[in-house]
Design an enzyme around this catalytic site. Sequence first.
Site, PDB file in Angstrom:
ATOM      1  N   CYS A 109       0.881  -1.272  -0.095  1.00 46.03           N
ATOM      2  CA  CYS A 109       0.073  -0.074   0.060  1.00 46.03           C
ATOM      3  C   CYS A 109       0.835   1.372  -0.060  1.00 46.03           C
ATOM      4  O   CYS A 109       0.655   2.356  -0.841  1.00 46.03           O
ATOM      5  CB  CYS A 109      -0.943  -0.045   1.119  1.00 46.03           C
TER       6      CYS A 109
HETATM    7  C1  BEZ Z   1       0.631  -4.553   1.882  1.00 45.91           C
HETATM    8  O1  BEZ Z   1       0.141  -3.578   1.595  1.00 45.91           O
HETATM    9  O2  BEZ Z   1       1.753  -4.850   1.927  1.00 45.91           O
HETATM   10  C2  BEZ Z   1      -0.480  -5.755   2.469  1.00 45.91           C
HETATM   11  C3  BEZ Z   1      -1.424  -5.589   2.971  1.00 45.91           C
HETATM   12  C4  BEZ Z   1      -2.392  -6.332   3.351  1.00 45.91           C
HETATM   13  C5  BEZ Z   1      -1.842  -7.676   3.244  1.00 45.91           C
HETATM   14  C6  BEZ Z   1      -0.659  -8.046   2.614  1.00 45.91           C
HETATM   15  C7  BEZ Z   1       0.176  -7.083   2.172  1.00 45.91           C
END
Ligand code: BEZ
Length: 212
Positions: free
Chosen positions: A45
């Site tokens: 994210c």
């Molecule tokens: C991420 O943004 O890295 C992420 C968020 C939730 C689950 C897996 C990865």
Amino acid sequence: MSLRLGDIAPNFKATTSLGEIDFYEFLGNSWGILFSHPADYTPVCTTELGRTAALKDEFEKRNVKVLALSVDPIDKHIGWIHDINETQQCNVDFPIIADDDRKVSELYDFIHPNASATATVRSLVIIGPDKSVKLIITYPASTGRNFFEVLRVVDSLQLTANYSVATPANWQKGDKVIIVPSISTEDAIKKFPKGVEVIKPYLRYTAQPNVD
Ligand code: BEZ
């Protein structure tokens, strides 16, 4: 509520990292992109919001307003924005909705309970100036989206809204485009002065009409 292409994107009021907004007022007559991410302070994210911020000029050129969302509270958004700016060398200046009551997530079907009961999936909705839904994509938490692809779709949507053309697979701005089947070849020759290439009666190309 499930949202489908052609539906009117529902309006809402929300608390964001830039204050309270009314979605329709925020959009005005622009195109809009509303996209959800699973959680703040997560790596994928962080890169997605960083890429979006870095493409600010590209969104502006296309008259697109961008708005992100997760179910995290506002103080978390504010702290995380500092990290995004620091690690992605960008300036996040678009609003991030703090949807802790899930109001907007439910309105836009951003929570897919069999993927996660609590977090939003990576959904992205493109909304036209008429407030209708033009594109919906949903990616799993483990896969970051390609924001060049999002811009490519905006280019296709803005082109095809104004000309009787469609864009072929892997099309990029400037490539030749497909003449829609509802136009006869005879009419196409009049309509597209750059020329009509007939491969099959249903497969006809012309140069992109809105570039020199
Ligand atoms: C991420 O943004 O890295 C992420 C968020 C939730 C689950 C897996 C990865």
